[in-house]
Design a protein around this motif. Structure first.
Motif, mmCIF file in Angstrom:
data_model
loop_
_atom_site.group_PDB
_atom_site.id
_atom_site.type_symbol
_atom_site.label_atom_id
_atom_site.label_comp_id
_atom_site.label_asym_id
_atom_site.label_seq_id
_atom_site.Cartn_x
_atom_site.Cartn_y
_atom_site.Cartn_z
ATOM 1 N N THR A 117 7.605 -1.435 8.260
ATOM 2 C CA THR A 117 7.183 -1.315 6.923
ATOM 3 C C THR A 117 5.820 -0.745 6.913
ATOM 4 O OG1 THR A 117 6.538 -3.561 7.182
ATOM 5 C CG2 THR A 117 8.683 -3.055 5.990
ATOM 6 N N SER A 121 4.985 -3.655 12.316
ATOM 7 C CA SER A 121 4.999 -4.684 11.086
ATOM 8 C C SER A 121 6.574 -4.907 11.175
ATOM 9 C CB SER A 121 4.680 -3.778 9.973
ATOM 10 O OG SER A 121 5.311 -2.464 9.945
ATOM 11 N N GLY A 143 5.979 -13.254 6.069
ATOM 12 C CA GLY A 143 5.861 -12.218 5.176
ATOM 13 C C GLY A 143 4.601 -11.608 5.036
ATOM 14 N N ARG A 144 3.749 -11.395 3.971
ATOM 15 C CA ARG A 144 2.468 -10.389 3.976
ATOM 16 C C ARG A 144 1.385 -11.286 4.501
ATOM 17 N NH1 ARG A 144 1.216 -5.875 2.167
ATOM 18 N NH2 ARG A 144 3.034 -5.510 0.846
ATOM 19 N N THR A 174 -2.627 -10.992 6.543
ATOM 20 C CA THR A 174 -3.996 -10.232 6.861
ATOM 21 C C THR A 174 -4.349 -10.640 8.363
ATOM 22 O OG1 THR A 174 -4.735 -10.421 4.531
ATOM 23 C CG2 THR A 174 -6.238 -9.912 6.248
ATOM 24 N N TYR A 179 1.570 -0.420 6.045
ATOM 25 C CA TYR A 179 0.652 -1.252 5.823
ATOM 26 C C TYR A 179 -0.766 -0.820 5.453
ATOM 27 C CZ TYR A 179 -0.715 0.545 10.403
ATOM 28 O OH TYR A 179 -1.124 1.306 11.514
ATOM 29 N N THR A 180 -1.690 -1.513 5.212
ATOM 30 C CA THR A 180 -3.035 -0.969 4.585
ATOM 31 C C THR A 180 -4.185 -1.472 5.421
ATOM 32 O OG1 THR A 180 -2.100 -1.014 2.364
ATOM 33 C CG2 THR A 180 -4.470 -0.858 2.528
ATOM 34 N N VAL A 239 -3.505 -5.575 6.506
ATOM 35 C CA VAL A 239 -2.464 -6.259 5.637
ATOM 36 C C VAL A 239 -1.088 -5.634 5.934
ATOM 37 C CG1 VAL A 239 -1.768 -6.904 3.188
ATOM 38 C CG2 VAL A 239 -4.484 -7.147 3.931
ATOM 39 N N ALA A 240 -0.192 -6.353 6.216
ATOM 40 C CA ALA A 240 1.067 -5.783 6.474
ATOM 41 C C ALA A 240 2.023 -6.995 6.463
ATOM 42 C CB ALA A 240 1.142 -5.450 8.206
ATOM 43 N N GLU A 241 3.284 -6.639 6.575
ATOM 44 C CA GLU A 241 4.530 -7.752 6.434
ATOM 45 C C GLU A 241 4.806 -8.167 8.046
ATOM 46 O OE1 GLU A 241 6.197 -8.945 3.840
ATOM 47 O OE2 GLU A 241 4.865 -7.590 2.416
ATOM 48 N N SER A 242 4.951 -9.264 8.138
ATOM 49 C CA SER A 242 5.292 -10.061 9.334
ATOM 50 C C SER A 242 6.899 -10.763 9.249
ATOM 51 C CB SER A 242 4.368 -11.246 9.467
ATOM 52 O OG SER A 242 5.084 -12.041 10.486
#
Length: 164
Positions: free
Chosen positions: A67, A50, A113-114, A116, A69-70, A106-109
Motif C-alpha cells: 500500500t 507496508s 492499521g495506519r 506513524t 504511504y506518505t 504514515v503507512a498501513e501496518s
C-alpha cells in the motif's frame, strides 16, 4: 428548549466519537542497519514494507502489492507520497531517495492499521521499515543477540533497526 437538546446531543456525540478513536501507536525512530554507506551524496534511501492488498488478476492468480504511504517532515509538511508499487502485479516495495534528516512515515501496518513511524535517513544508507509481518531475522541465536537493537510495535513485532 430546542437549543438545549441540540447542545446536549452534540456533546453526547462528541463523547461517543472520542471513545471510538483509536490510540496512536508510538514507536522509537527506525534508522538504517549498521552496515556501511552505499553512496554518500547528502541523501539516503527509504524502503517501507507496508501492508499489502490482494489483487485478483485472473482465476487463481493473486498479487499482493504494498500500500501507498506518505513521508512528512518535522513540521508536518508532505515531503513525498510513495505509491509503493508500479502496478497491480508488482509485489516489491519502492526504494526512494530522501534527503538526510528525520521524518515521519504514515503507512498501513498489517498489525495496527495506519501507523506513524519516525525514521532517520542517513547519508548513503538505506532505512527499511517492515510493517507487513514478513520480516525474518534468521537464526534464533542471531535474533536474540540483536533483538535489543530493534524497534517493535506494541505486540512485539519487529519493524526495523533502532537509530545508532
Amino acid at each position: 428548549m430546542k437549543t438545549k437538546i441540540i447542545v446536549l446531543m452534540g456533546a453526547g456525540m462528541v463523547w461517543l466519537f472520542a471513545g471510538c478513536a483509536s490510540q496512536p501507536v508510538s514507536v522509537a525512530p527506525v534508522g538504517p542497519s549498521s552496515t556501511g554507506a552505499d553512496h554518500a551524496n547528502g541523501s539516503g534511501y527509504l524502503c517501507v514494507y507496508s501492508a499489502t492488498q490482494t489483487h485478483v488478476i485472473a482465476e487463481n492468480t493473486y498479487y499482493y502489492p504494498h500500500t501507498s504511504y506518505t513521508v512528512y517532515d518535522d513540521s508536518g509538511a508532505v515531503v513525498k507520497f510513495v505509491r509503493n508499487h508500479t502496478g497491480s502485479m508488482d509485489e516489491a516495495p519502492a526504494l526512494v531517495m530522501v534527503p538526510v534528516g528525520r521524518y515521519n512515515v504514515v503507512a498501513e501496518s498489517d498489525s495496527y492499521g495506519r501507523v506513524t513511524v519516525p525514521v532517520v535517513i542517513e547519508d548513503g544508507k538505506t532505512t527499511v521499515v517492515h510493517l507487513d509481518r514478513n520480516w525474518s531475522l534468521g537464526a534464533k541465536s542471531t535474533a536474540v543477540a540483536i533483538a535489543k537493537n530493534l524497534v517493535h510495535l506494541p505486540d512485539g513485532e519487529a519493524i526495523g533497526w533502532k537509530v545508532n
